[in-house]
Motif scaffolding. Structure first.
Motif: not given
Length: 198
Positions: A53-59
């Motif tokens: 999803p837009a804006g979701l920070a993913v490791a």
């Protein structure tokens, strides 16, 4: 082609044939237990996953873990990874309905006990209903912290680099908060100690 080239070609063909035979006889299990196999699997799953999803920070491997907040079983908020800063961290994402997750919990508990207060901190994140988790932990208790999240396109597993949501999923985080390793699938007895060495 000279004789050295022929020898290398035969050796390569024999190695490839051996790999194919091992996969046919034993499945991908042995390959998936290697770091190279895990990187390949994670890359394949990430490539075929829908975008986060837009804006979701993913490791991402080698990068600092994005900060996010979850609730513990007691309802208290826990900020990851800040709550466990200063120690290596093994985070295991699981659910009470996931058979392989259940099978590996004794190994996670054994490793957590082995690490004590100074070693790697084990934390479980259940993508599950709080009552289901409480019921499960009555029959399979663990002493390490359990946090809760709701499954979905922006859940803790996705944030921690598991876009397809395959369970169980574990990561190793350095004491300074960087993602070191990812693992899709359960740990067998004795495996974590070697895997969790940075």
């Amino acid at each position: 082609m000279n004789s050295t080239g022929k020898i290398l070609l035969v050796a390569f063909a024999a190695g490839a044939l051996g790999l194919v035979a091992a996969l046919a006889l034993e499945g991908p299990g042995p390959l998936l237990k290697t770091e190279l196999g895990q990187r390949a699997l994670n890359g394949a799953l990430s490539a075929s996953a829908p975008p986060a999803p837009a804006g979701l920070a993913v490791a991402e491997r080698g990068e600092p873990l994005p900060a996010f907040r979850l609730s513990g079983l007691d309802g208290q908020s826990v900020d990851l990874p800040r709550a466990y800063a200063g120690r290596p961290l093994l985070i295991n994402v699981w659910a009470s309905w996931c058979g392989p997750c259940i099978q590996e919990m004794p190994e996670l508990q054994r490793y957590s006990t082995e690490q004590g207060d100074k070693g790697t901190q084990v934390v479980g994140i259940a993508l599950d209903d709080v009552e289901a988790v409480r019921d499960f932990l009555r029959t399979t208790p663990v002493a390490y912290p359990i946090l809760l999240d709701t499954p979905g396109p922006a859940d803790a597993g996705v944030r921690l680099g598991n876009p397809k949501g395959v369970l169980p999923y574990s990561i190793l985080v350095s004491a300074d908060g960087r993602l070191l390793k990812q693992r899709i699938g359960p740990f067998e007895h004795g495996e974590i100690s070697d895997w969790a060495k940075p």
